[in-house]
Design an enzyme around this catalytic site. Structure first.
Site, mmCIF file in Angstrom:
data_model
loop_
_atom_site.group_PDB
_atom_site.id
_atom_site.type_symbol
_atom_site.label_atom_id
_atom_site.label_comp_id
_atom_site.label_asym_id
_atom_site.label_seq_id
_atom_site.Cartn_x
_atom_site.Cartn_y
_atom_site.Cartn_z
ATOM 1 N N ASP A 116 0.816 -1.210 0.000
ATOM 2 C CA ASP A 116 0.000 0.000 0.000
ATOM 3 C C ASP A 116 0.857 1.271 0.000
ATOM 4 O OD1 ASP A 116 -2.345 -1.393 -0.067
ATOM 5 O OD2 ASP A 116 -2.748 -1.261 2.079
ATOM 6 N N ASP A 118 1.469 4.017 1.555
ATOM 7 C CA ASP A 118 1.516 4.878 2.743
ATOM 8 C C ASP A 118 2.680 4.418 3.612
ATOM 9 O OD1 ASP A 118 0.594 2.518 3.858
ATOM 10 O OD2 ASP A 118 -1.422 3.261 4.250
ATOM 11 N N TYR A 329 -7.185 4.186 -3.514
ATOM 12 C CA TYR A 329 -6.739 3.829 -2.161
ATOM 13 C C TYR A 329 -7.545 4.577 -1.102
ATOM 14 C CZ TYR A 329 -3.574 2.502 1.591
ATOM 15 O OH TYR A 329 -3.056 1.974 2.747
#
Length: 765
Positions: A116, A118, A329
């Site tokens: 992901d 982040d 996302y």
């Protein structure tokens, strides 16, 4: 049959153990070997399946199933004296996953990590890379950032793959260490002062503080009654209401009655009348916090459930036989939309709603100068042309609800402004001033796409000097209201406004508070429990710095500065620990006195006369003699009594306890009264008229059975739910879990119905 002549072997051979292989045989073996493929590693099996559909045979896609490495669970795992060096280990059960990744990496042509986009995902990528390089040394590992799971974006991300963002990894590591220091150093102090099993957290405890402080405001609030005077006026038969303007609230009925008497049988004179047009800007697209708030307000979804559903929409759901990622996302604090997305949305608005609903230029919503993580966009549909109405019956209802919410907000944010007409009249009656306000919609604009038009109450057009008839005069009795308890939505909104936590932490923070029984739900509101209030009262006065709201927000800013390169992780950790260590040491030195203050009561033991102490157990608060173990007198606190469950022998209230055979109700007058009742789960037995009760087997495993046992032999290893099977109409289904997925299964015919869940680990808090 003619005899075959053996081919002449090459003189050059390759040693392979004790076996010699000819060059010709080696070439033949190479032809049989599968060609090298590229390797892509993501976190989630669902995400892996969706991406695999896009990439085909050239790629092998593996799932790490969340984190593969983290701090150890059974110890602090941070060397404070050695610059806060963390002890990062491979998580229990992740060995086979790591070995599979390493094995595939050895033979891979190119290696990509697509976790992901982040901080959490960057840390996962770094840990995977470290383990790959232990076996496939010096092999390049590339970082691919996916903000949506579509074929075009996946291919684009792989083509533009780069290096892991070390600053983002540092920021995540610093956050993890901060949370570990607080959790593992403060929680044991709670065990020694209150009871075992409690926890503290850098964000969690501040969220609890907000809830407890709001509860105290409510308890200290004194309601005051006041009166509102309303007058019904008429112009040419058109009636409307006006409200008396007052400088001070009308606090007595006598005063209200006197005003009513003066206004009756009079006429009003219009002193002033104004009209103006108001343009209403479209609502922004959704981000993590507002998605959770809207889902809570509309569907009563918990933040955790909202994120589970959104995760499935992002990673891919089956639509017409294909795994398709439907949204971008979902952990983001950005309101930005890409130019490409805006162009698609504007084309769709013009096509479906007409040019009147399309503003001349795109509308910007991300004007606030706030750091957002990376190149994140707001949450939007990956294919705006995919209308939610076309998905009805094709995906789960929960998925459709959240997708519809995201789709409407994304389209509406680029639609034209709505227009309202505001009216206000000032009317004089017998020396009093009345105010009448009206509003009507002139152009629905973005409201049309949302499908939600506000309720309007209009008044007629008036002119100064007009006389109005008074039809009726009334008063309404009101009371000042205390500040409302937080809902999950309003708490998340407040945390965001104060800078407490980040998009990925809102849901797990609330889940932890519920799990620890620090808070409870009362309808749609959050209320602190007695335990939660006591934990807050112990922590906040003694850790004035780290559980102070501004300090917590400051720490979040510092984590952002680590990510942007303005600060180093060591610098931030040292700044935090300097004050934290002082407060920690002060607490340890005074722990005995803190515990005594918490347990002290004014009551005495009825058996020996010694003072009684008020303690906590896993069943709640109870009184115990201070001379224990010499005197073993105990009795439950009033707060632990289950008032609506009465003892069948003496009629007194009972308490819920856990024994060797499972949970059950026991008389509060035990041991004087031995009355007990089984703990029912509120579901009727599908085989007879009995109740389903919770039981515990010989090895301590919980199961569910009929209260009419042994006459009725119904049992279930899983929680029965009062839900009729759609296939065979059996009155109950059982709740099962596989990983993070939750589904209902009919114990009679085996039919399965998905409930909610996802198959990726939640982010840590």
């Amino acid at each position: 049959m003619p005899k075959r002549t053996p081919s002449r072997k090459s003189e050059s051979t390759i040693e392979a153990g004790t076996k010699k292989t000819t060059t010709e045989d080696s070439t033949l073996n190479q032809k049989k070997t599968k060609p090298l493929r590229n390797l892509l590693i993501v976190e989630s099996p669902t995400k892996a399946r969706t991406i695999k559909n896009y990439l085909g045979q050239d790629f092998e896609v593996l799932a790490s199933k969340g984190h593969i490495k983290d701090l150890p669970e059974n110890r602090l795992g941070v060397d404070v004296k050695n610059n806060f060096r963390p002890e990062i280990i491979i998580l229990p059960g992740k060995g086979p996953t790591v070995r599979e990744i390493q094995q595939k990496a050895l033979t891979a042509k190119e290696i990509y990590i697509g976790s992901d986009p982040d901080r959490e995902g960057e840390a996962i990528a770094q840990h995977i890379k470290e383990e790959i390089l232990k076996k496939a040394k010096n092999k390049p590992v590339k970082r691919a950032l996916f903000f949506e799971i579509t074929k075009e974006e996946i291919l684009k991300a792989l083509q533009n793959a780069g290096d892991i963002d070390e600053k983002k990894v540092e920021a995540q590591k610093a956050r993890r260490i901060l949370d570990r220091l607080v959790g593992y150093m403060v929680s044991p102090l709670l065990w020694r002062t209150i009871k075992k099993g409690l926890s503290a957290g850098r964000v969690q405890s501040v969220a609890l503080r907000l809830i407890c402080e709001r509860e105290r405001e409510r308890l200290s609030f004194k309601k005051e009654k006041f009166y509102i005077i309303k007058v019904m006026l008429s112009l040419d038969g058109v009636r409307f209401w006006a409200t008396l303007k007052v400088d001070e609230p009308i606090s007595s009925k006598k005063q209200a009655d006197a005003i009513l008497q003066e206004l009756r049988n009079r006429s009003g004179l219009v002193e002033k009348f104004e009209k103006k047009i108001l343009k209403i800007k479209p609502y922004p697209p959704l981000k993590t916090s507002t998605l959770q708030q809207e889902a809570s307000r509309r569907f009563r979804f918990s933040p955790g459930k909202t994120m589970q559903v959104a995760q499935r929409l992002y990673e891919g759901v089956i639509v017409e036989g294909k795994n398709t990622g439907l949204i971008t996302y979902m952990r983001t604090d950005s309101l930005r939309l890409s130019d490409k997305a805006i162009a698609q949305i504007r084309t769709l608005i013009k096509k479906n709603f007409g040019e009147n609903y399309l503003p001349p230029s795109p509308i910007k919503h991300d004007t606030a100068a706030k750091l957002v993580q990376g190149a994140h966009e707001a949450i939007r549909p990956t294919k705006p042309e995919l209308d939610p109405r076309n998905l009805e019956g094709k995906i789960d209802s929960d998925l459709l609800r959240i997708y519809g919410l995201i789709w409407k907000r994304a389209l509406a944010c680029q639609a034209n402004y709505a227009e309202e007409q505001l009216k206000e009249a000032v009317i004089r009656v017998a020396g009093y001033t009345l105010i009448a306000r009206g509003k009507k919609l002139l152009f629905d604009g973005f409201y049309r796409i949302l499908g939600e038009i506000p309720q309007y109450e209009d008044i007629p057009d008036l002119a100064p000097g007009q006389t109005l008839d008074i039809v009726d005069v009334i008063y309404e009795i009101k009371e000042t209201e205390p500040p409302p308890r937080y809902t999950e939505a309003s708490l998340i909104r407040t945390m965001e406004q104060l800078g407490i936590g980040r998009p990925s932490t809102y849901a797990p923070t609330l889940e932890t508070l519920y799990e620890r029984k620090y808070i409870t739900r009362e309808k749609v509101f959050i209320a602190p429990t007695e335990l939660g209030i006591q934990v807050n009262d112990v922590l906040v006065p003694r850790f004035k710095e780290i559980f102070e709201i501004k300090f917590t927000a400051r720490m979040e800013e510092l984590l952002d500065q680590i990510e942007s390169g303005q600060k180093s992780a060591i610098e931030v950790l040292k700044e935090f620990y300097e004050e934290f260590q002082k407060e920690l040491q002060n607490f340890k030195e005074n722990i005995k006195g803190i515990r005594q203050d918490l347990q002290k009561t004014t009551e005495t033991c009825p058996l020996c006369g010694a003072p009684l102490l008020l303690k906590w157990s896993r069943y709640g608060k109870f009184y115990a003699c201070s001379r224990y173990p010499d005197c073993k007198y105990t009795r439950p606190s009033e707060s632990t009594l289950v008032e609506n469950v009465k003892c069948p022998l003496c009629g007194k209230s009972m308490i819920l306890v856990e024994g060797k055979t499972g949970r059950y109700y026991r008389c509060s007058d035990y041991p004087a009264c031995k009355g007990t009742l089984p703990y029912t789960i509120g579901v009727k037995c599908p085989e007879c008229a009995g109740e389903i009760i919770e039981r515990k087997g010989r090895k301590g495993k919980v199961f569910y059975g009929c209260s009419n046992y042994p006459e009725c032999k119904f049992t279930s290893a899983y929680i029965p739910i009062a839900h009729q099977c759609p296939k065979c109409n059996y009155p109950v289904m059982v709740e099962k879990k596989k990983g993070k997925n939750t589904f209902l299964e009919c114990p009679k015919c085996g039919f399965r119905e998905r409930k909610e869940g996802n198959d990726e680990e939640s982010p840590d808090i």
